[in-house]
Write a protein that holds these residues in place. Structure first.
Motif, PDB file in Angstrom:
ATOM      1  N   LYS A   7      -5.350  12.108  23.998  1.00  0.00           N
ATOM      2  CA  LYS A   7      -4.334  11.352  24.734  1.00  0.00           C
ATOM      3  C   LYS A   7      -4.941  10.138  25.414  1.00  0.00           C
ATOM      4  O   LYS A   7      -4.339   9.051  25.433  1.00  0.00           O
ATOM      5  N   PHE A   8      -6.148  10.306  25.968  1.00  0.00           N
ATOM      6  CA  PHE A   8      -6.807   9.188  26.624  1.00  0.00           C
ATOM      7  C   PHE A   8      -7.116   8.071  25.628  1.00  0.00           C
ATOM      8  O   PHE A   8      -6.921   6.903  25.935  1.00  0.00           O
ATOM      9  N   SER A   9      -7.573   8.431  24.441  1.00  0.00           N
ATOM     10  CA  SER A   9      -7.886   7.399  23.445  1.00  0.00           C
ATOM     11  C   SER A   9      -6.613   6.697  22.961  1.00  0.00           C
ATOM     12  O   SER A   9      -6.639   5.494  22.694  1.00  0.00           O
ATOM     13  N   ILE A  10      -5.517   7.431  22.873  1.00  0.00           N
ATOM     14  CA  ILE A  10      -4.248   6.791  22.491  1.00  0.00           C
ATOM     15  C   ILE A  10      -3.827   5.788  23.555  1.00  0.00           C
ATOM     16  O   ILE A  10      -3.381   4.685  23.242  1.00  0.00           O
ATOM     17  N   TYR A  11      -3.999   6.141  24.832  1.00  0.00           N
ATOM     18  CA  TYR A  11      -3.665   5.204  25.917  1.00  0.00           C
ATOM     19  C   TYR A  11      -4.545   3.956  25.853  1.00  0.00           C
ATOM     20  O   TYR A  11      -4.062   2.847  26.108  1.00  0.00           O
ATOM     21  N   ILE A  12      -5.809   4.130  25.516  1.00  0.00           N
ATOM     22  CA  ILE A  12      -6.704   2.978  25.392  1.00  0.00           C
ATOM     23  C   ILE A  12      -6.225   2.045  24.282  1.00  0.00           C
ATOM     24  O   ILE A  12      -6.178   0.822  24.454  1.00  0.00           O
ATOM     25  N   TYR A  13      -5.819   2.613  23.148  1.00  0.00           N
ATOM     26  CA  TYR A  13      -5.339   1.785  22.038  1.00  0.00           C
ATOM     27  C   TYR A  13      -3.999   1.123  22.363  1.00  0.00           C
ATOM     28  O   TYR A  13      -3.728   0.016  21.897  1.00  0.00           O
ATOM     29  N   VAL A  14      -3.166   1.776  23.164  1.00  0.00           N
ATOM     30  CA  VAL A  14      -1.911   1.143  23.601  1.00  0.00           C
ATOM     31  C   VAL A  14      -2.225  -0.052  24.490  1.00  0.00           C
ATOM     32  O   VAL A  14      -1.596  -1.113  24.370  1.00  0.00           O
ATOM     33  N   VAL A  15      -3.207   0.085  25.376  1.00  0.00           N
ATOM     34  CA  VAL A  15      -3.602  -1.032  26.242  1.00  0.00           C
ATOM     35  C   VAL A  15      -4.155  -2.184  25.406  1.00  0.00           C
ATOM     36  O   VAL A  15      -3.851  -3.354  25.673  1.00  0.00           O
ATOM     37  N   ILE A  16      -4.952  -1.874  24.376  1.00  0.00           N
ATOM     38  CA  ILE A  16      -5.467  -2.932  23.490  1.00  0.00           C
ATOM     39  C   ILE A  16      -4.321  -3.658  22.794  1.00  0.00           C
ATOM     40  O   ILE A  16      -4.331  -4.883  22.677  1.00  0.00           O
ATOM     41  N   THR A  17      -3.299  -2.915  22.369  1.00  0.00           N
ATOM     42  CA  THR A  17      -2.140  -3.531  21.718  1.00  0.00           C
ATOM     43  C   THR A  17      -1.374  -4.422  22.689  1.00  0.00           C
ATOM     44  O   THR A  17      -0.955  -5.532  22.337  1.00  0.00           O
ATOM     45  N   ILE A  18      -1.203  -3.967  23.924  1.00  0.00           N
ATOM     46  CA  ILE A  18      -0.497  -4.775  24.926  1.00  0.00           C
ATOM     47  C   ILE A  18      -1.292  -6.036  25.246  1.00  0.00           C
ATOM     48  O   ILE A  18      -0.708  -7.116  25.403  1.00  0.00           O
ATOM     49  N   ILE A  19      -2.612  -5.918  25.329  1.00  0.00           N
ATOM     50  CA  ILE A  19      -3.435  -7.105  25.575  1.00  0.00           C
ATOM     51  C   ILE A  19      -3.292  -8.104  24.426  1.00  0.00           C
ATOM     52  O   ILE A  19      -3.226  -9.316  24.641  1.00  0.00           O
ATOM     53  N   GLY A  20      -3.203  -7.603  23.201  1.00  0.00           N
ATOM     54  CA  GLY A  20      -2.986  -8.491  22.058  1.00  0.00           C
ATOM     55  C   GLY A  20      -1.662  -9.229  22.151  1.00  0.00           C
ATOM     56  O   GLY A  20      -1.579 -10.419  21.850  1.00  0.00           O
ATOM     57  N   CYS A  21      -0.615  -8.534  22.609  1.00  0.00           N
ATOM     58  CA  CYS A  21       0.692  -9.182  22.774  1.00  0.00           C
ATOM     59  C   CYS A  21       0.659 -10.219  23.893  1.00  0.00           C
ATOM     60  O   CYS A  21       1.268 -11.285  23.781  1.00  0.00           O
ATOM     61  N   VAL A  22      -0.053  -9.924  24.971  1.00  0.00           N
ATOM     62  CA  VAL A  22      -0.165 -10.884  26.074  1.00  0.00           C
ATOM     63  C   VAL A  22      -0.923 -12.123  25.619  1.00  0.00           C
ATOM     64  O   VAL A  22      -0.539 -13.247  25.942  1.00  0.00           O
ATOM     65  N   LEU A  23      -1.988 -11.929  24.850  1.00  0.00           N
ATOM     66  CA  LEU A  23      -2.726 -13.083  24.337  1.00  0.00           C
ATOM     67  C   LEU A  23      -1.885 -13.919  23.387  1.00  0.00           C
ATOM     68  O   LEU A  23      -2.041 -15.137  23.324  1.00  0.00           O
ATOM     69  N   ALA A  24      -0.992 -13.276  22.642  1.00  0.00           N
ATOM     70  CA  ALA A  24      -0.144 -14.023  21.716  1.00  0.00           C
ATOM     71  C   ALA A  24       0.863 -14.891  22.458  1.00  0.00           C
ATOM     72  O   ALA A  24       1.216 -15.975  21.990  1.00  0.00           O
ATOM     73  N   CYS A  25       1.313 -14.427  23.607  1.00  0.00           N
ATOM     74  CA  CYS A  25       2.360 -15.153  24.333  1.00  0.00           C
ATOM     75  C   CYS A  25       1.814 -16.114  25.381  1.00  0.00           C
ATOM     76  O   CYS A  25       2.575 -16.906  25.936  1.00  0.00           O
ATOM     77  N   SER A  26       0.541 -16.049  25.690  1.00  0.00           N
ATOM     78  CA  SER A  26       0.001 -16.901  26.738  1.00  0.00           C
ATOM     79  C   SER A  26      -0.772 -18.070  26.138  1.00  0.00           C
ATOM     80  O   SER A  26      -0.964 -18.154  24.927  1.00  0.00           O
ATOM     81  N   SER A  27      -1.214 -18.945  27.008  1.00  0.00           N
ATOM     82  CA  SER A  27      -2.000 -20.094  26.555  1.00  0.00           C
ATOM     83  C   SER A  27      -3.446 -19.976  27.021  1.00  0.00           C
ATOM     84  O   SER A  27      -4.094 -20.977  27.308  1.00  0.00           O
ATOM     85  N   ILE A  28      -3.957 -18.755  27.088  1.00  0.00           N
ATOM     86  CA  ILE A  28      -5.349 -18.547  27.488  1.00  0.00           C
ATOM     87  C   ILE A  28      -6.280 -19.110  26.417  1.00  0.00           C
ATOM     88  O   ILE A  28      -7.281 -19.746  26.724  1.00  0.00           O
ATOM     89  N   ILE A  29      -5.944 -18.872  25.154  1.00  0.00           N
ATOM     90  CA  ILE A  29      -6.739 -19.402  24.038  1.00  0.00           C
ATOM     91  C   ILE A  29      -6.013 -20.637  23.509  1.00  0.00           C
ATOM     92  O   ILE A  29      -4.917 -20.533  22.959  1.00  0.00           O
ATOM     93  N   PRO A  30      -6.598 -21.828  23.684  1.00  0.00           N
ATOM     94  CA  PRO A  30      -5.866 -23.051  23.288  1.00  0.00           C
ATOM     95  C   PRO A  30      -5.802 -23.278  21.779  1.00  0.00           C
ATOM     96  O   PRO A  30      -4.824 -23.840  21.280  1.00  0.00           O
ATOM     97  N   ASN A  31      -6.800 -22.853  21.041  1.00  0.00           N
ATOM     98  CA  ASN A  31      -6.831 -23.082  19.598  1.00  0.00           C
ATOM     99  C   ASN A  31      -5.913 -22.062  18.914  1.00  0.00           C
ATOM    100  O   ASN A  31      -6.082 -20.855  19.064  1.00  0.00           O
TER     101      ASN A  31
END
Length: 68
Positions: A7-31
């Motif tokens: 369960k803990f590893s599944i939560y870690i992978y969910v957090v990684i997925t959410i971070i990927g979505c946040v990076l897609a919607c933000s302008s942290i990475i300009p390129n």
């Protein structure tokens, strides 16, 4: 004990997925191309980990199937 680790590893992978979505919607990475590679990598790793974690049977299910 393994179900808590699973369960803990599944939560870690969910957090990684959410971070990927946040990076897609933000302008942290300009390129745009670098953003695409980072986001697709994070989403791929996250979704693969979630699928792998949910596909492994728990210990209680293994004992009931082996007794039959």
């Amino acid at each position: 004990m393994s179900t808590k680790k699973n369960k803990f590893s599944i939560y870690i992978y969910v957090v990684i997925t959410i971070i990927g979505c946040v990076l897609a919607c933000s302008s942290i990475i300009p390129n745009d191309y670098l953003k695409l590679v980072v986001v697709m990598g994070a989403l791929g790793v996250g979704l693969y980990g979630i699928m792998k974690g949910l596909s492994t049977p728990s210990g209680a299910e293994e004992t009931t199937t082996s007794e039959k």
